[in-house]
Every structure is written in structure tokens, then in C-alpha cells.
Scaffold this motif. Structure first.
Motif, mmCIF file in Angstrom:
data_model
loop_
_atom_site.group_PDB
_atom_site.id
_atom_site.type_symbol
_atom_site.label_atom_id
_atom_site.label_comp_id
_atom_site.label_asym_id
_atom_site.label_seq_id
_atom_site.Cartn_x
_atom_site.Cartn_y
_atom_site.Cartn_z
ATOM 1 N N ARG A 127 20.227 17.356 -0.764
ATOM 2 C CA ARG A 127 19.650 16.062 0.618
ATOM 3 C C ARG A 127 18.824 15.062 0.063
ATOM 4 N NH1 ARG A 127 15.046 19.238 3.651
ATOM 5 N NH2 ARG A 127 15.388 19.857 1.720
ATOM 6 N N ALA A 128 19.541 13.900 0.194
ATOM 7 C CA ALA A 128 19.211 12.395 -0.571
ATOM 8 C C ALA A 128 18.611 11.466 0.853
ATOM 9 C CB ALA A 128 20.088 11.768 -1.217
ATOM 10 N N LEU A 129 17.705 10.411 0.283
ATOM 11 C CA LEU A 129 17.465 9.869 1.425
ATOM 12 C C LEU A 129 18.606 8.516 1.853
ATOM 13 C CD1 LEU A 129 13.930 8.611 0.572
ATOM 14 C CD2 LEU A 129 15.079 10.455 2.567
ATOM 15 N N ALA A 130 19.293 8.284 2.328
ATOM 16 C CA ALA A 130 20.327 7.533 2.711
ATOM 17 C C ALA A 130 20.509 6.079 2.627
ATOM 18 C CB ALA A 130 20.770 7.655 4.047
ATOM 19 N N HIS A 131 18.996 5.740 1.769
ATOM 20 C CA HIS A 131 18.766 4.040 1.947
ATOM 21 C C HIS A 131 18.840 4.577 0.082
ATOM 22 C CE1 HIS A 131 14.750 5.797 2.374
ATOM 23 N NE2 HIS A 131 14.874 5.114 1.899
ATOM 24 N N ASN A 132 19.149 5.692 -0.715
ATOM 25 C CA ASN A 132 18.663 5.191 -1.963
ATOM 26 C C ASN A 132 19.915 5.508 -2.596
ATOM 27 O OD1 ASN A 132 17.853 6.493 -4.513
ATOM 28 N ND2 ASN A 132 16.841 7.667 -4.112
ATOM 29 N N ARG A 133 20.664 4.252 -2.781
ATOM 30 C CA ARG A 133 22.321 4.285 -3.335
ATOM 31 C C ARG A 133 22.313 4.438 -4.558
ATOM 32 N NH1 ARG A 133 24.054 4.173 1.434
ATOM 33 N NH2 ARG A 133 24.205 2.670 3.057
ATOM 34 N N GLN A 134 21.151 3.881 -5.471
ATOM 35 C CA GLN A 134 21.347 4.003 -6.652
ATOM 36 C C GLN A 134 21.295 5.704 -6.947
ATOM 37 O OE1 GLN A 134 18.190 2.525 -9.056
ATOM 38 N NE2 GLN A 134 18.474 3.640 -10.416
ATOM 39 N N ALA A 135 20.613 7.112 -6.570
ATOM 40 C CA ALA A 135 20.668 8.483 -6.810
ATOM 41 C C ALA A 135 21.968 9.171 -6.603
ATOM 42 C CB ALA A 135 19.230 8.934 -5.882
ATOM 43 N N ILE A 136 22.314 8.469 -4.683
ATOM 44 C CA ILE A 136 23.535 8.931 -4.519
ATOM 45 C C ILE A 136 24.931 8.890 -5.266
ATOM 46 C CG2 ILE A 136 25.141 8.488 -3.214
ATOM 47 C CD1 ILE A 136 22.707 8.348 -0.839
ATOM 48 N N ARG A 137 24.663 7.507 -5.935
ATOM 49 C CA ARG A 137 25.684 7.037 -6.903
ATOM 50 C C ARG A 137 25.678 7.578 -8.336
ATOM 51 N NH1 ARG A 137 24.782 2.023 -5.999
ATOM 52 N NH2 ARG A 137 23.072 2.013 -7.791
ATOM 53 N N ALA A 138 24.492 8.214 -8.939
ATOM 54 C CA ALA A 138 23.808 9.586 -9.991
ATOM 55 C C ALA A 138 24.312 10.655 -9.245
ATOM 56 C CB ALA A 138 23.145 9.348 -10.313
ATOM 57 N N TYR A 139 24.779 11.317 -8.444
ATOM 58 C CA TYR A 139 24.507 12.574 -7.568
ATOM 59 C C TYR A 139 26.238 12.362 -7.381
ATOM 60 C CZ TYR A 139 20.318 12.528 -6.097
ATOM 61 O OH TYR A 139 18.524 12.234 -6.635
ATOM 62 N N GLU A 140 26.907 11.334 -7.333
ATOM 63 C CA GLU A 140 28.756 11.572 -6.756
ATOM 64 C C GLU A 140 28.970 11.489 -8.877
ATOM 65 O OE1 GLU A 140 29.290 8.647 -2.975
ATOM 66 O OE2 GLU A 140 28.938 7.660 -5.747
ATOM 67 N N LYS A 141 28.497 10.557 -9.943
ATOM 68 C CA LYS A 141 29.239 10.562 -11.117
ATOM 69 C C LYS A 141 28.919 12.306 -11.830
ATOM 70 C CE LYS A 141 27.434 8.278 -14.744
ATOM 71 N NZ LYS A 141 26.496 7.221 -14.957
ATOM 72 N N VAL A 142 27.653 12.820 -11.373
ATOM 73 C CA VAL A 142 27.859 14.493 -12.170
ATOM 74 C C VAL A 142 29.043 15.213 -10.978
ATOM 75 C CG1 VAL A 142 25.841 14.345 -12.978
ATOM 76 C CG2 VAL A 142 25.646 15.011 -10.544
ATOM 77 N N GLY A 143 29.753 15.154 -9.695
ATOM 78 C CA GLY A 143 30.514 15.635 -9.710
ATOM 79 C C GLY A 143 29.754 16.602 -7.710
ATOM 80 N N PHE A 144 28.501 15.306 -7.733
ATOM 81 C CA PHE A 144 28.923 16.148 -6.077
ATOM 82 C C PHE A 144 29.749 14.977 -5.386
ATOM 83 C CE2 PHE A 144 24.341 17.628 -7.678
ATOM 84 C CZ PHE A 144 24.304 18.620 -7.303
ATOM 85 N N THR A 145 29.788 15.297 -3.624
ATOM 86 C CA THR A 145 30.501 15.082 -2.778
ATOM 87 C C THR A 145 29.313 15.261 -1.712
ATOM 88 O OG1 THR A 145 32.117 17.323 -2.549
ATOM 89 C CG2 THR A 145 33.150 16.006 -4.049
#
Length: 175
Positions: A127-145
Motif C-alpha cells: 500500500r502506498a500513499l497515492a501522492h508518493n509518485r516516486q515510490a510508486i514508480r520504483a515499485y513498478e520498476k521492480v514488477g508491482f502492478t
């Protein structure tokens, strides 16, 4: 020349790490990206170790820089659900000098590999705070959808805040 030394190394957390983890966790830059924002004490961390880590509900590691073994953060798989082969991922880089240089990405890759191979998990969520775009991009990079968007799910600092739910499956990770 390329180095065979990994960028980061994960080692199991111990009680000796408590003061450092509490200091990292209590900084505004770390707390601001967590849903649970209360300040922690060393006693809180020891209780977490006893109730969660020691009982196998959490697999938590200290992130160390590969060349120097300097601790810079922590990553974990929590809410481990063995019958259903799932858990929830979390990470924080406590040392500001280790942010933005791939340390978190590599640590995430390593703990996902551990979760799928060693813990036999099939699904790892976050679960990530929706405004934390940097973290979300990092999670996508390692395979999270992205799996969901929880509108105004939590109140942080008196503001209704959206949460992004993401996951990675073992079958997707193996590709």
C-alpha cells in the motif's frame, strides 16, 4: 571494470539495530511516507521484534551498502500468511545519502526474490500513499502492478488521503 559486489546486501534485523531503526523511522522524511506516523520508541521496536519478527509474522532486514556494509534502511515482508502464500512489502531508506541512487530498488528486488524463493509466497502486496509518485514508480520498476485505488482511505494530518494498492505475483516475477 564492473564490480561483482552487489549495490546492497540484506541482513536479518536484530535488537542491536533498534536505536538506529527508531531514529530513521522517526525522521519526518520517512514518517511522511508511512500510513502509521506515530513516533516510535526503542521499547516499541523491541515489542515489534518480539511480537512480529520473532514469531515469524514479519521477515525484516537491514539494508546495507554492499561495499561498506553501512546500514542505510530497512525492508520487510509483513502480515505473512503461510496458508495463502502471501505477505505485504514495506521499505524505507533512512539515510538520505542513499536515496535516489538505486539502493531501494535493489533492496526491493532482493526481498521479493527472498519472499518468492525462501518463503514460498505467491503474492506480495503493498500500500502506498497515492501522492508518493516516486515510490510508486520504483515499485513498478521492480514488477508491482496497480490493483486498486482506495479513495480517501486514511486520514493523515487531518486530510483524507488516497491509497494505491499494488501487487506482484510469483508467476510474473519469474518471467
Amino acid at each position: 571494470m564492473t564490480s561483482s559486489t552487489p549495490l546492497v546486501r540484506l541482513r536479518p534485523i536484530t535488537r542491536h539495530d533498534s536505536e538506529r531503526v527508531v531514529a530513521w523511522r522517526n525522521t519526518d522524511s520517512v514518517r511522511s511516507n508511512f500510513i502509521f506516523r506515530d513516533r516510535l520508541t526503542v521499547a516499541d521496536q523491541h515489542r515489534w521484534m518480539t511480537e512480529m519478527v520473532d514469531r515469524g509474522r514479519v521477515a525484516q532486514f537491514i539494508i546495507e551498502l554492499g561495499k561498506s556494509s553501512v546500514p542505510v534502511g530497512s525492508t520487510y515482508l509483513r502480515d505473512l500468511d503461510t496458508p495463502h502464500h502471501k505477505g505485504e512489502f514495506g521499505i524505507f531508506i533512512g539515510d538520505p545519502s542513499a536515496r535516489g541512487c538505486g539502493v531501494g530498488t535493489e533492496a526491493a528486488r532482493q526481498i521479493l526474490a527472498f519472499g518468492f524463493a525462501e518463503l514460498n509466497l505467491n503474492r506480495i502486496t503493498l500500500r502506498a500513499l497515492a501522492h508518493n509518485r516516486q515510490a510508486i514508480r520504483a515499485y513498478e520498476k521492480v514488477g508491482f502492478t496497480h490493483e486498486g485505488y482506495l479513495r480517501q482511505d486514511v486520514y493523515l494530518d487531518g486530510v483524507a488521503t488516497d491509497i494505491v494498492v499494488m501487487a506482484v505475483l510469483k508467476e510474473d516475477w519469474a518471467r
